[in-house]
Enzyme design. Sequence first.
Site, PDB file in Angstrom:
ATOM      1  N   ASP A  37       1.020  -1.283  -0.026  1.00 39.55           N
ATOM      2  CA  ASP A  37      -0.101   0.000  -0.027  1.00 39.55           C
ATOM      3  C   ASP A  37       0.841   1.277   0.154  1.00 39.55           C
ATOM      4  OD1 ASP A  37      -2.975   1.060   0.110  1.00 39.55           O
ATOM      5  OD2 ASP A  37      -1.848   1.975   2.294  1.00 39.55           O
ATOM      6  N   LYS A  87       1.385   4.378  -2.893  1.00 35.82           N
ATOM      7  CA  LYS A  87       1.485   5.577  -2.709  1.00 35.82           C
ATOM      8  C   LYS A  87       2.601   6.479  -3.091  1.00 35.82           C
ATOM      9  CE  LYS A  87      -1.700   5.011   1.245  1.00 35.82           C
ATOM     10  NZ  LYS A  87      -1.941   5.118   2.915  1.00 35.82           N
TER      11      LYS A  87
END
Length: 814
Positions: A677, A681
């Site tokens: 994750d 980003k």
Amino acid sequence: MIVIKFGGSSISSSKNIEKSLRIINNYKGNVIVFFSAFGGITNLLLECGKLASLQNKEYLNKLEEVKEKHLHICKSLFDINNQSPILSFVQQNLNHLESILEGVYNLKEFSNKSSATIAGFGELMSHHIIGKLGESRGLDFLVKDSREIITTKLVKVNNNQVDFHLTKKKWDLFYKKVEQRIVIMPGFIARDNFGNDVTLGRGGSDYSASIIASICDAKKLDIWTDVSGMYTANPKIVKQAISIDSLSYQEAMELSHFGAKVIFPPTIQPVMNRNIPITIKNTFNPNDKGTEISNTNNSRFNIVKGISHIQEISLLTLEGSGMIGSPGFSKKLFDVLSLNNINIIMITQASSEHSICVGIKEDECNRAEKIIEEEFNFEIINNIIKPLKTERNLAIIALVGDKMKNHQGISGKMFSVFGFNNINVKAISQGASERNITAVISQKDVKKALNTLHEKFFEKNIKQLNLFVTGVGNVGRKLLEQISKQENYLKKNLQIQIKIVGISNSRKMIFKKSGLNIDNWSNELIKGKKANEIEFFKKCKKLNLRNSIFIDNTASEVISKNYKDYLKSSISVVTCNKIACSDDFSNYKHLIDLAQQYSSSFLFETNVGAGLPVIDTLNNLIASGDRIKSIQAVLSGSLNYIFNNFKHKNSFSNVVRSAMDEGYTEPDPKIDLSGIDVARKILILARVSGKKLELSDILNNSFLPKNCLNTKNNNDFLESLSKNSKHFDDILYKANEKQSKIKYVAELNKNKASVGLKLIKKEHDFYNLEGSDNIVLFFTDRYHTQPLIVKGAGAGADVTAAGIFGDIIKIGKR
């Protein structure tokens, strides 16, 4: 002298006739009153004629409808002791009408002469009934058949024009003997100079009133109808349309030419020549001001006065290099259409003379195609011009206003609105007076075009956003709550109105074109149809609403694959779903390009930092000319929460379970703890800053043992964390030993990016990062010593929803 006219809707029932009589009686001085047929009667009469000519005996049933309506009105209005004469009059006229229809039936012919005679029966009966009703009640009425006054002359085949000189002569002879204050006359009908009955065409009753107003030099002409004047747009399509208080004669003619049906262009010319004002009034709201049409233009609307439209249009285009510099093509085209009584509504020609395009009514298209192809057969065969090009199912939209010629940018605003809403313009035309700008568009886009233009030019810049929301779990639910709470603030302070048109979760989906009840959506959703992401898109596209925005509050890869379809349809996309922006670079770039190409927005602020303005800050730095040297960031609120709460007294698996219960992690916590994750980003930030990187280019220094990563479900994952507790305790021990804190850090330096655990010393900006907060350090040419810092809550439904809401507002302010 005042001339007034009542339309069919104003006298469609006995109740409405009573209202009309009260209005007439309130006028002072001498009054001439014209009446249309009772509402719906003219259409019934013409239908009778058509059916009779086809020898369809259904015409007798239609004739019975005409009879019943007139007899019912007479019996409702006249005292029973006074009914005999009026009922006898109606029956005599109906007997005459039936005889004419029998002739049409036997001859199988519905000629222009028969049509004029049959169509005129409505006005003949309505004016007589109302006139005699007034007389029976002691009103100072005189009933006069307008056929004895208004006279036409034949200009060419099937084209009669009013003989104003002879009509005035007849009027003067008649009126000098009149003693009554009020003269009652039928509209629509007249006689030619051979004594044949004729009609004055569409809107003929208005025209009758205008003719008499002009020849008797009336003080004014009042037209009573069922609306309070001419509106800024068709109120049946644009709910926010409002009555225009004042129009010039020219503006009224332009609006009526392009479809405003309250008044028809021929009505205006006679009174305009004598400078007689027209007022359009509402029979059902007589105290409403209405619209005044005159030489004096005192409207509160300064530039654009109204938006009008004509549906069911076809475009015919002649083009070819042989037309360039060769005179006569236009004349030949116009002549052949004129000779065949085909009306041209608009014309546009390329400045190169390479093509000429005309707009006509759809129902005349087949005939026009045939005669043009026959007329230009030689030129087409010899490749002087190309075969005729025909486009159907179109509409004309027109902006109208006298003062448009003195203001720059009106057409720019018009076409910008079309562009932002994916409304393709087929042809453009502007009159030499610059009083109107017309555009031809697809008929399916009419409602969207009218509403967007009206919003732009008349609604105090209130912009309506139509939202289609997918995903109504924690984030989606909070978003709807925030929108509901801010509804009044947005409208008052930002001139934005948000309407939730569609909602979907993984099971159900619902739509409501007028807007769902935002405070009751969950109950409505239960009753919805089965959810399907493809059908959701199709419905969104089919509704074709202005300023449409698709909101993705999910983590679904399947839904992210549909973004391109929304953007191609000029439907903006706002998403907290990171999958699309961290997919292959080519796909990410394609979505960015589609948004630009189709004048839509693709916003994903919440992909990084939830509601923090991380991407917005980065975009502003780049747009202002700054150059990004490096980025250091703690981008996982869930990992920051976990490591901030990981103490010797609390096992790592228990802290992860707590983060899951608090909603800080993704539904699958491995997405957070594996570092994927955070990698997505930093990849997104790298791409926004101009780096062409793939997810595989991000170095992921995972701290999880492989057996944890290989688990199949959350329970197995938590159990695996517990079994590997020593591994995590060792990480904590090293941090404490070095008097440091554990942070999961993402870094971008030039074209290299990495994510992984770092032990942070006290002097570092990351050290005091609490709870689930995020922090981003931008090192740039301008911020080279002390970085620009964005810091705050980086996880949680409230702040993520707020970030999505912020992106929606950005689109609203675009």
